[in-house]
Design a protein around this motif. Structure first.
Motif, short mmCIF file in Angstrom:
data_model
loop_
_atom_site.label_atom_id
_atom_site.label_comp_id
_atom_site.label_asym_id
_atom_site.label_seq_id
_atom_site.Cartn_x
_atom_site.Cartn_y
_atom_site.Cartn_z
N ARG A 55 0.90 -0.99 -0.07
CA ARG A 55 0.06 -0.15 -0.15
C ARG A 55 0.59 1.33 -0.02
O ARG A 55 1.95 1.04 0.62
N ALA A 56 0.44 2.35 -0.77
CA ALA A 56 1.19 3.58 -0.75
C ALA A 56 0.34 4.64 0.20
O ALA A 56 -0.68 4.18 0.73
N ALA A 57 0.72 5.67 0.43
CA ALA A 57 0.17 6.76 1.32
C ALA A 57 -1.29 6.84 0.82
O ALA A 57 -1.66 6.81 -0.38
N GLY A 58 -2.31 7.22 1.87
CA GLY A 58 -3.53 7.19 1.85
C GLY A 58 -4.39 6.03 1.25
O GLY A 58 -5.25 5.72 0.80
N LYS A 59 -3.44 4.75 1.57
CA LYS A 59 -4.34 3.44 1.63
C LYS A 59 -4.51 3.03 -0.07
O LYS A 59 -4.96 1.91 0.00
N ARG A 60 -3.80 3.78 -0.86
CA ARG A 60 -3.84 3.31 -2.07
C ARG A 60 -3.07 2.06 -2.41
O ARG A 60 -2.04 1.82 -2.19
N ILE A 61 -3.57 1.07 -3.23
CA ILE A 61 -2.98 -0.34 -3.21
C ILE A 61 -1.97 -0.21 -4.20
O ILE A 61 -2.49 0.12 -5.68
#
Length: 100
Positions: A40-46
């Motif tokens: 996951r990246a920042a902001g919960k983006r997969i």
């Protein structure tokens, strides 16, 4: 489930010519089954969704984490699954891909 070698919190993976980082992670566990990973990246983006990355047996597990794009911070979620049961989990809360 714990990590004994490989990716640790705050670590930077060296990027390759294609601006991607790769890690091999090994550890100890009590369960046996398939090791799955999600990044996951920042902001919960997969960055990539749950997929098989390795195996757990004989109180050891390993997984390969290929092709993570340069950047971050990323979070890595790992789990050991047998059938529909999630048996053990661990998270590396922050790592990066770039130049070491």
């Amino acid at each position: 489930m714990n990590i004994t070698h490989g990716l640790l919190p705050g670590q930077v993976l060296q990027r390759d010519r294609n601006d991607r980082g790769t890690a091999r992670i090994v550890g100890a566990c009590t369960a046996e089954g398939i090791v799955e990973a999600q990044v996951r990246a920042a902001g919960k983006r997969i960055v990539y969704a749950w997929k098989q990355a390795g195996r757990a047996s004989a109180r050891r597990w390993h997984c390969d984490l290929p092709g993570v794009p340069a950047g971050g911070p990323y979070a890595l979620d790992l789990r050991i699954r047998r059938g529909s049961q999630i048996l053990e989990t661990i998270c590396v809360p922050e790592f990066f891909v770039g130049d070491v």
